[in-house]
Design a protein around this motif. Structure first.
Motif, mmCIF file in Angstrom:
data_model
loop_
_atom_site.group_PDB
_atom_site.id
_atom_site.type_symbol
_atom_site.label_atom_id
_atom_site.label_comp_id
_atom_site.label_asym_id
_atom_site.label_seq_id
_atom_site.Cartn_x
_atom_site.Cartn_y
_atom_site.Cartn_z
ATOM 1 N N ALA A 1 6.270 5.777 -10.767
ATOM 2 C CA ALA A 1 7.377 5.620 -11.714
ATOM 3 C C ALA A 1 6.909 5.801 -13.156
ATOM 4 O O ALA A 1 7.624 6.365 -13.984
ATOM 5 C CB ALA A 1 8.019 4.252 -11.532
ATOM 6 N N GLU A 2 5.709 5.324 -13.459
ATOM 7 C CA GLU A 2 5.179 5.465 -14.815
ATOM 8 C C GLU A 2 4.854 6.922 -15.140
ATOM 9 O O GLU A 2 5.078 7.384 -16.255
ATOM 10 C CB GLU A 2 3.923 4.602 -14.965
ATOM 11 C CG GLU A 2 4.216 3.109 -14.965
ATOM 12 C CD GLU A 2 2.971 2.258 -14.787
ATOM 13 O OE1 GLU A 2 1.854 2.856 -14.768
ATOM 14 O OE2 GLU A 2 3.097 1.028 -14.644
ATOM 15 N N PRO B 1 8.925 9.370 -14.206
ATOM 16 C CA PRO B 1 10.220 8.677 -14.197
ATOM 17 C C PRO B 1 11.393 9.594 -13.864
ATOM 18 O O PRO B 1 12.345 9.169 -13.200
ATOM 19 C CB PRO B 1 10.323 8.103 -15.607
ATOM 20 C CG PRO B 1 9.372 8.914 -16.438
ATOM 21 C CD PRO B 1 8.261 9.281 -15.515
ATOM 22 N N ASP B 2 11.317 10.858 -14.305
ATOM 23 C CA ASP B 2 12.398 11.796 -13.999
ATOM 24 C C ASP B 2 12.515 12.037 -12.497
ATOM 25 O O ASP B 2 13.615 12.284 -11.977
ATOM 26 C CB ASP B 2 12.164 13.137 -14.701
ATOM 27 C CG ASP B 2 12.321 13.039 -16.215
ATOM 28 O OD1 ASP B 2 12.822 11.988 -16.677
ATOM 29 O OD2 ASP B 2 11.948 13.983 -16.916
ATOM 30 N N GLU C 1 14.374 9.275 -10.755
ATOM 31 C CA GLU C 1 15.808 9.540 -10.918
ATOM 32 C C GLU C 1 16.284 10.601 -9.935
ATOM 33 O O GLU C 1 17.355 10.476 -9.329
ATOM 34 C CB GLU C 1 16.071 9.989 -12.358
ATOM 35 C CG GLU C 1 17.534 10.250 -12.681
ATOM 36 C CD GLU C 1 17.706 10.758 -14.099
ATOM 37 O OE1 GLU C 1 18.466 11.729 -14.300
ATOM 38 O OE2 GLU C 1 17.067 10.185 -15.007
ATOM 39 N N TYR D 1 17.546 3.569 -13.233
ATOM 40 C CA TYR D 1 17.636 4.894 -12.615
ATOM 41 C C TYR D 1 19.030 5.115 -12.031
ATOM 42 O O TYR D 1 19.634 6.182 -12.197
ATOM 43 C CB TYR D 1 16.589 5.034 -11.507
ATOM 44 C CG TYR D 1 15.177 4.846 -11.990
ATOM 45 C CD1 TYR D 1 14.543 5.794 -12.803
ATOM 46 C CD2 TYR D 1 14.455 3.695 -11.653
ATOM 47 C CE1 TYR D 1 13.243 5.611 -13.235
ATOM 48 C CE2 TYR D 1 13.146 3.502 -12.084
ATOM 49 C CZ TYR D 1 12.558 4.459 -12.877
ATOM 50 O OH TYR D 1 11.268 4.276 -13.326
#
Length: 335
Positions: free
Chosen positions: A222-223, A226-227, A230, A329
């Protein structure tokens, strides 16, 4: 010369941007999933994650149960996974680096306790001295212990063994066990023989023990990407929407994915509730970035029970579970 220089700078900027974009994309994504009747099978079958992540290699690995998923997470074998509330409580308490990002499903009679008809089990008291199976660390193991606890029955008065759903079915037909709390499709195979339905997860939800599965992502992924978290959420939301709007086609997908008869897939679908992604952001479920929802209460009560059963060393704070749930998200996807 100025025009040429400007064009060269622009081209260089585009080139750097392309390299940066490529660097910000993972080469591959690994998704751990359970052999459960939910919309993740739709997402997998339709290639919806791949559509959201072109150029990324998408790997799906089948995981036997909540305990196995926790081990896969601890070993960093997956980027995304799914956990019921008991393994979620266990994982968060033990500090596993995960975030809860969406509701995969709410559980009803797709998970249930079957008892051997010939064993003449009419009540939980009749389980004393019997052998019962459940995947340890799973939602069904948690419900079994709660059902016994509510009636003041000591789990030590029976033999409770840890088996995955498919192993439960094999043990059942060998005659090794008298009862089991597990899930479809293995549950359906057992119910075709010397078995009857004794208790369901839906009944236990009405008694104050709701069970569900939440989608999780590893913190490091996630770090870094992040896109792509999503994108994963968007793909799963499309799968849920397809399930809700196309039941006939969904049943065919479920039947194919789990190698079931179509009528069995249709029946099992009714035992699982899919929650539209915009509803997941309400107080009944995850809540939003301003205020978390009832999932926090469920995780607190689950961890409290597991601590009382000496299966957890402590009960995390409410803030710990609030921080575990990351609705941002979902908020981006549904806005």
């Amino acid at each position: 010369m100025k025009t040429f220089a400007l064009s060269a700078v622009t081209a260089l900027g585009l080139s750097i941007g392309a390299v940066q974009a490529q660097a910000d994309a993972p080469e591959e994504v690994t998704i751990g999933y359970l052999n459960m009747v939910n919309a993740q099978l739709v997402t997998k079958s339709l290639g919806l994650v791949q559509e959201e992540m072109p150029g990324v290699e998408i790997n799906y690995i089948n995981v036997g149960g909540g305990g196995d998923m926790l081990r896969a997470i601890a070993a960093e074998q997956v980027d995304f996974g799914g956990l019921g509330n008991p393994p979620t409580a266990i994982g968060v308490t033990r500090g596993l680096p995960i975030q809860g990002i969406m509701v995969l499903n709410m559980l009803d009679y797709v998970e249930a306790m079957a008892v051997r008809t010939s064993a003449d089990i009419k009540s939980l008291e009749d389980l004393k001295g019997k052998t019962i199976a459940a995947p340890f660390g799973s939602t069904t193991h948690y419900l079994l212990l709660n059902a016994l606890n509510d009636e003041g029955i000591d789990p030590a008065s029976m033999k409770i063994i840890d088996l995955r759903p498919n192993d439960i079915a094999q043990a059942w037909f060998r005659g090794d066990i008298d009862a089991a709390w597990f899930w479809e499709p293995a549950l359906g195979r057992v119910l075709e023989g010397d078995a009857n339905l004794f208790m369901t997860s839906g009944i236990m939800a009405e008694r104050g023990y709701p069970t569900w599965d939440v989608g999780v992502v590893m913190n490091e992924f996630a770090e870094k990407y992040p896109d792509y978290v999503e994108k994963f959420v968007r793909a799963e939301c499309k799968g849920i929407e397809f399930w809700l709007n196309n039941p006939a086609e969904t049943a065919e997908i479920i039947a194919k994915e789990l190698q079931l008869e179509l009528r069995d897939a249709e029946r099992m679908m009714k035992g699982t509730k899919m929650v539209p992604c915009d509803e997941q952001l309400t107080a009944e479920y995850i809540g939003d970035s301003e205020k978390r929802g009832q999932f926090v209460d469920t995780l607190l009560s689950t961890s409290t029970f597991l601590h009382e059963q000496k299966r957890l060393p402590m009960v995390p704070s409410r803030e710990t579970f609030e921080n575990f749930l990351v609705p941002e998200y979902l908020e981006t996807v549904v806005e």
